[in-house]
Write an enzyme that holds these catalytic residues in place. Structure first.
Site, PDB file in Angstrom:
ATOM      1  N   THR A  15      88.370  64.708 -18.993  1.00  0.00           N
ATOM      2  CA  THR A  15      88.844  64.704 -20.387  1.00  0.00           C
ATOM      3  C   THR A  15      90.139  65.504 -20.536  1.00  0.00           C
ATOM      4  OG1 THR A  15      86.535  64.587 -21.077  1.00  0.00           O
ATOM      5  CG2 THR A  15      88.131  65.224 -22.762  1.00  0.00           C
ATOM      6  N   VAL A  16      90.111  66.764 -20.128  1.00  0.00           N
ATOM      7  CA  VAL A  16      91.279  67.631 -20.330  1.00  0.00           C
ATOM      8  C   VAL A  16      92.377  67.317 -19.301  1.00  0.00           C
ATOM      9  CG1 VAL A  16      92.058  70.013 -20.598  1.00  0.00           C
ATOM     10  CG2 VAL A  16      89.730  69.407 -21.240  1.00  0.00           C
ATOM     11  N   VAL A  35     112.457  74.653 -22.110  1.00  0.00           N
ATOM     12  CA  VAL A  35     112.164  75.824 -21.254  1.00  0.00           C
ATOM     13  C   VAL A  35     113.066  75.951 -20.034  1.00  0.00           C
ATOM     14  CG1 VAL A  35     109.766  76.077 -21.969  1.00  0.00           C
ATOM     15  CG2 VAL A  35     110.291  74.580 -20.050  1.00  0.00           C
ATOM     16  N   LYS A 107      86.511  78.404 -19.082  1.00  0.00           N
ATOM     17  CA  LYS A 107      85.919  79.579 -19.733  1.00  0.00           C
ATOM     18  C   LYS A 107      84.777  80.180 -18.927  1.00  0.00           C
ATOM     19  CE  LYS A 107      83.609  76.208 -22.556  1.00  0.00           C
ATOM     20  NZ  LYS A 107      84.470  75.066 -22.387  1.00  0.00           N
ATOM     21  N   GLU A 131      94.909  79.876 -21.965  1.00  0.00           N
ATOM     22  CA  GLU A 131      94.839  79.719 -23.423  1.00  0.00           C
ATOM     23  C   GLU A 131      93.740  78.750 -23.852  1.00  0.00           C
ATOM     24  OE1 GLU A 131      96.997  81.335 -26.002  1.00  0.00           O
ATOM     25  OE2 GLU A 131      95.092  80.657 -26.781  1.00  0.00           O
ATOM     26  N   VAL A 134      89.636  79.466 -24.644  1.00  0.00           N
ATOM     27  CA  VAL A 134      89.033  79.928 -25.904  1.00  0.00           C
ATOM     28  C   VAL A 134      89.557  79.071 -27.042  1.00  0.00           C
ATOM     29  CG1 VAL A 134      88.836  81.834 -27.538  1.00  0.00           C
ATOM     30  CG2 VAL A 134      88.824  82.296 -25.084  1.00  0.00           C
ATOM     31  N   GLY A 189      79.619  61.796 -29.922  1.00  0.00           N
ATOM     32  CA  GLY A 189      80.333  62.311 -28.749  1.00  0.00           C
ATOM     33  C   GLY A 189      80.773  63.763 -28.873  1.00  0.00           C
ATOM     34  N   ASP A 203      78.134  78.789 -24.704  1.00  0.00           N
ATOM     35  CA  ASP A 203      79.552  78.421 -24.692  1.00  0.00           C
ATOM     36  C   ASP A 203      80.349  79.413 -25.556  1.00  0.00           C
ATOM     37  OD1 ASP A 203      81.774  76.295 -24.293  1.00  0.00           O
ATOM     38  OD2 ASP A 203      81.664  76.519 -26.465  1.00  0.00           O
ATOM     39  N   LYS A 207      83.390  82.595 -24.672  1.00  0.00           N
ATOM     40  CA  LYS A 207      84.652  82.774 -25.398  1.00  0.00           C
ATOM     41  C   LYS A 207      84.718  84.184 -26.011  1.00  0.00           C
ATOM     42  CE  LYS A 207      84.709  77.813 -26.066  1.00  0.00           C
ATOM     43  NZ  LYS A 207      84.229  76.694 -26.887  1.00  0.00           N
TER      44      LYS A 207
HETATM   45  P1  NAP Z   1      85.339  66.628 -17.080  1.00  0.00           P
HETATM   46  O1  NAP Z   1      85.701  65.575 -18.049  1.00  0.00           O
HETATM   47  O2  NAP Z   1      83.957  66.682 -16.540  1.00  0.00           O
HETATM   48  O3  NAP Z   1      86.375  66.524 -15.861  1.00  0.00           O
HETATM   49  C1  NAP Z   1      86.225  67.236 -14.674  1.00  0.00           C
HETATM   50  C2  NAP Z   1      87.169  66.627 -13.641  1.00  0.00           C
HETATM   51  O4  NAP Z   1      87.078  67.426 -12.466  1.00  0.00           O
HETATM   52  C3  NAP Z   1      86.861  65.199 -13.231  1.00  0.00           C
HETATM   53  O5  NAP Z   1      88.067  64.505 -13.065  1.00  0.00           O
HETATM   54  C4  NAP Z   1      86.177  65.361 -11.866  1.00  0.00           C
HETATM   55  O6  NAP Z   1      86.478  64.303 -10.987  1.00  0.00           O
HETATM   56  C5  NAP Z   1      86.876  66.574 -11.344  1.00  0.00           C
HETATM   57  N1  NAP Z   1      86.075  67.288 -10.343  1.00  0.00           N
HETATM   58  C6  NAP Z   1      84.808  67.751 -10.459  1.00  0.00           C
HETATM   59  N2  NAP Z   1      84.438  68.358  -9.325  1.00  0.00           N
HETATM   60  C7  NAP Z   1      85.477  68.261  -8.492  1.00  0.00           C
HETATM   61  C8  NAP Z   1      85.700  68.684  -7.172  1.00  0.00           C
HETATM   62  N3  NAP Z   1      84.757  69.326  -6.478  1.00  0.00           N
HETATM   63  N4  NAP Z   1      86.898  68.424  -6.607  1.00  0.00           N
HETATM   64  C9  NAP Z   1      87.844  67.767  -7.296  1.00  0.00           C
HETATM   65  N5  NAP Z   1      87.711  67.340  -8.550  1.00  0.00           N
HETATM   66  C10 NAP Z   1      86.526  67.581  -9.133  1.00  0.00           C
HETATM   67  O7  NAP Z   1      85.621  68.102 -17.686  1.00  0.00           O
HETATM   68  P2  NAP Z   1      86.575  68.465 -18.925  1.00  0.00           P
HETATM   69  O8  NAP Z   1      85.842  68.260 -20.187  1.00  0.00           O
HETATM   70  O9  NAP Z   1      87.893  67.834 -18.732  1.00  0.00           O
HETATM   71  O10 NAP Z   1      86.688  70.051 -18.736  1.00  0.00           O
HETATM   72  C11 NAP Z   1      87.581  70.631 -17.801  1.00  0.00           C
HETATM   73  C12 NAP Z   1      87.693  72.119 -18.098  1.00  0.00           C
HETATM   74  O11 NAP Z   1      88.224  72.307 -19.407  1.00  0.00           O
HETATM   75  C13 NAP Z   1      86.363  72.880 -18.081  1.00  0.00           C
HETATM   76  O12 NAP Z   1      86.576  74.164 -17.558  1.00  0.00           O
HETATM   77  C14 NAP Z   1      85.997  72.971 -19.560  1.00  0.00           C
HETATM   78  O13 NAP Z   1      85.181  74.074 -19.860  1.00  0.00           O
HETATM   79  C15 NAP Z   1      87.364  73.169 -20.157  1.00  0.00           C
HETATM   80  N6  NAP Z   1      87.465  72.786 -21.570  1.00  0.00           N
HETATM   81  C16 NAP Z   1      87.119  71.540 -21.954  1.00  0.00           C
HETATM   82  C17 NAP Z   1      87.250  71.179 -23.279  1.00  0.00           C
HETATM   83  C18 NAP Z   1      86.917  69.781 -23.737  1.00  0.00           C
HETATM   84  O14 NAP Z   1      87.136  69.469 -24.912  1.00  0.00           O
HETATM   85  N7  NAP Z   1      86.432  68.905 -22.868  1.00  0.00           N
HETATM   86  C19 NAP Z   1      87.734  72.118 -24.223  1.00  0.00           C
HETATM   87  C20 NAP Z   1      88.111  73.389 -23.788  1.00  0.00           C
HETATM   88  C21 NAP Z   1      87.975  73.716 -22.453  1.00  0.00           C
HETATM   89  P3  NAP Z   1      85.514  63.045 -10.782  1.00  0.00           P
HETATM   90  O15 NAP Z   1      85.566  62.307 -12.095  1.00  0.00           O
HETATM   91  O16 NAP Z   1      86.169  62.343  -9.675  1.00  0.00           O
HETATM   92  O17 NAP Z   1      84.164  63.606 -10.484  1.00  0.00           O
HETATM   93  N1  HSE Z   2      81.523  72.279 -26.071  1.00  0.00           N
HETATM   94  C1  HSE Z   2      82.568  72.999 -26.749  1.00  0.00           C
HETATM   95  C2  HSE Z   2      82.408  72.849 -28.253  1.00  0.00           C
HETATM   96  C3  HSE Z   2      83.952  72.509 -26.384  1.00  0.00           C
HETATM   97  O1  HSE Z   2      81.540  72.128 -28.742  1.00  0.00           O
HETATM   98  O2  HSE Z   2      83.181  73.473 -28.960  1.00  0.00           O
HETATM   99  C4  HSE Z   2      84.438  73.039 -25.082  1.00  0.00           C
HETATM  100  O3  HSE Z   2      84.651  74.421 -25.154  1.00  0.00           O
END
Ligand code: NAP
Ligand code: HSE
Length: 430
Positions: A15-16, A35, A107, A131, A134, A189, A203, A207
């Site tokens: 996602t990110v 920049v 986080k 950044e 949190v 979702g 979670d 933070k």
């Molecule tokens: P996600 O959708 O589950 O994506 C994780 C990615 O990492 C996938 O592309 C996955 O690849 C890859 N991956 C997993 N294990 C791996 C490994 N061993 N080697 C290489 N690649 C690997 O997670 P996300 O929601 O983007 O979150 C990413 C980070 O952002 C997390 O730390 C989360 O806490 C933080 N975050 C997320 C949000 C949000 O809104 N989603 C908000 C704030 C912070 P495959 O698909 O190939 O398995």
């Molecule tokens: N699962 C968190 C929330 C988003 O619902 O705010 C990722 O930090």
């Protein structure tokens, strides 16, 4: 225009990760003007290469080997968006040891290993920025570290979990019960397949650990943060809160008197006129109180593909700017104090208690006596609705020690006329 290119790598294209890919692409033209150099995406590390090739149409970027990134001297910035503890920690450490700057949204890792990773970054004169860890898109870390650095902060409290704020908003505005609102959050979702970390406050706890460490210049890790979720709340509680001119929010609280730190996550009754009370749906907000700034609040999207990518890419911009000006590692760990974290039983709060008792003479007086016996001062005690032989009693305490309040609640639970303790919720007081 500056033609310099700085190589970057993404770890993860979920996602990110994919959001960051898109935001950096959209900024390609203007970045150099903003920049002084352009970020050139050289590698993306994933597990499933075929999926990533399909998403990007750029097979030359996709790898499943971290060595491809570590050995590429042109890559100066590694953006970790895998999440979780391992292999993210190993990859971040390897990148820093190789002299590469790191941006992460992780986080889980920062809340537990903030100090060790910051020390390593400092030793290597590298940037380590987080950044997005949190409150997603909302600038919180940089304001705390830079813009508000000239303050002694006493309070950083926030709605830092969008899923639970969405659920509580539905319970409040549409009278839904918790389970119904959670099911809707899942359908739309907002909630993950396993919502435990959100609804149990974990979670938000991560933070809080990060915010408290930065705000009070003293290391607070996730293990120090007491967490309570929203699973026990009912539409009843929310209705009573409304009658008192309050709403209920899941609050991540970090408070300091300068000598110690309080850090916890709990549902709280918030007066309707507090700025956080109007933060609804999946929005996040962080409210800060300092000796110079007075009160300030930051509001926005706490999660989601592009909002979170906005914060990640903002950090990438900052690292590129530092590289251009040769000043990386400018902002390292700011935890120079060693303040104790107050045990929850010694934290003082005002409380709301809802208890169902047998409807007979003397019970109300007994409850008042139990509180007096435990040294808990009561502000209000009200008899609410009757159901058959039972009646509901709501008690609002003054600001009391949590250990004393819990002792009183246990004694009320043991009283022969008590049918059930329905809820105990903190009431916010400034
Ligand atoms: P996600 O959708 O589950 O994506 C994780 C990615 O990492 C996938 O592309 C996955 O690849 C890859 N991956 C997993 N294990 C791996 C490994 N061993 N080697 C290489 N690649 C690997 O997670 P996300 O929601 O983007 O979150 C990413 C980070 O952002 C997390 O730390 C989360 O806490 C933080 N975050 C997320 C949000 C949000 O809104 N989603 C908000 C704030 C912070 P495959 O698909 O190939 O398995
Ligand atoms: N699962 C968190 C929330 C988003 O619902 O705010 C990722 O930090």
């Amino acid at each position: 225009m500056e033609n310099r290119k700085i190589g970057i790598a993404l770890l993860g294209l979920g996602t990110v990760g994919f959001g960051t890919y898109k935001v950096l692409k959209a900024q390609q033209e203007e970045m150099a003007y903003k920049v002084g150099a352009q970020a050139e995406l050289r590698r993306i590390l994933v597990r499933n290469k075929a999926k990533a090739v399909e998403r990007t149409g750029q097979p030359e970027l996709i790898t499943d080997s971290m060595d491809d990134i570590l050995n590429d001297k042109e890559i100066q910035i590694v953006v970790e968006l895998i999440g979780g503890i391992e292999p993210a920690r190993t990859y971040i450490e390897a990148a820093l040891r190789a002299g590469k700057h790191v941006v992460t949204a992780n986080k889980d890792l920062i809340a537990s290993d903030h100090g060790r990773l910051m020390d390593l970054a400092k030793e290597k004169h590298c940037d380590l920025m987080f950044e997005a860890a949190v409150a997603g898109a909302i600038p919180v870390i940089m304001p705390l570290k830079q813009s508000l650095a000239a303050n002694h902060l006493s309070e950083v409290m926030g709605i830092v979990n969008g899923t639970t704020n969405f659920i509580l908003t539905k319970m409040s505005k549409e009278g839904m019960e918790f389970e119904e609102a959670l099911a809707l959050a899942t359908k739309l979702g907002y909630a993950e397949a396993d919502p435990t970390a959100d609804i149990e406050g974990l979670d938000a706890g991560r933070k809080v650990a990060i915010m408290a460490s930065i705000a009070f210049n003293s290391r607070v890790s996730f293990e120090d943060v007491a967490t309570e979720g929203i699973t026990k709340l009912s539409a009843h509680d929310i209705r009573y809160a409304k009658e008192m001119g309050c709403c209920i929010k899941l609050i991540g609280m970090a408070h300091s008197d300068g000598a110690s730190v309080e850090a916890y996550v709990a549902p709280m009754l918030i007066p309707e006129d507090h700025p956080l009370a109007s933060v609804n749906d999946s929005y996040n907000a962080v409210f800060v109180r300092g000796d110079a700034v007075e009160d300030a609040m930051f509001l926005g999207r706490g999660a989601g593909e592009l909002p979170t990518a906005s914060a990640v890419a903002g950090d990438v911009f900052d690292v590129v700017r530092n590289i251009v000006h040769g000043c990386n590692g400018r902002i390292s760990c700011t935890c120079f104090k060693h303040l104790p974290v107050v045990a929850m039983e010694d934290v003082h709060s005002k409380y709301f208690l809802r208890v169902e008792v047998e409807d007979r003479i003397g019970v109300l007086a007994d409850i008042a006596n139990v509180f007096a016996g435990s040294g808990v001062s009561v502000e209000q005690i009200i008899q609410k609705q009757k159901t058959g032989d039972n009646t509901e009693i709501v008690v609002i305490t003054d600001k009391v020690r949590e250990g004393d309040f819990k002792e009183a609640v246990q004694r009320i639970a043991d009283h022969p006329a008590t049918r059930a303790i329905r809820s105990t919720i903190r009431v916010y007081t400034a």
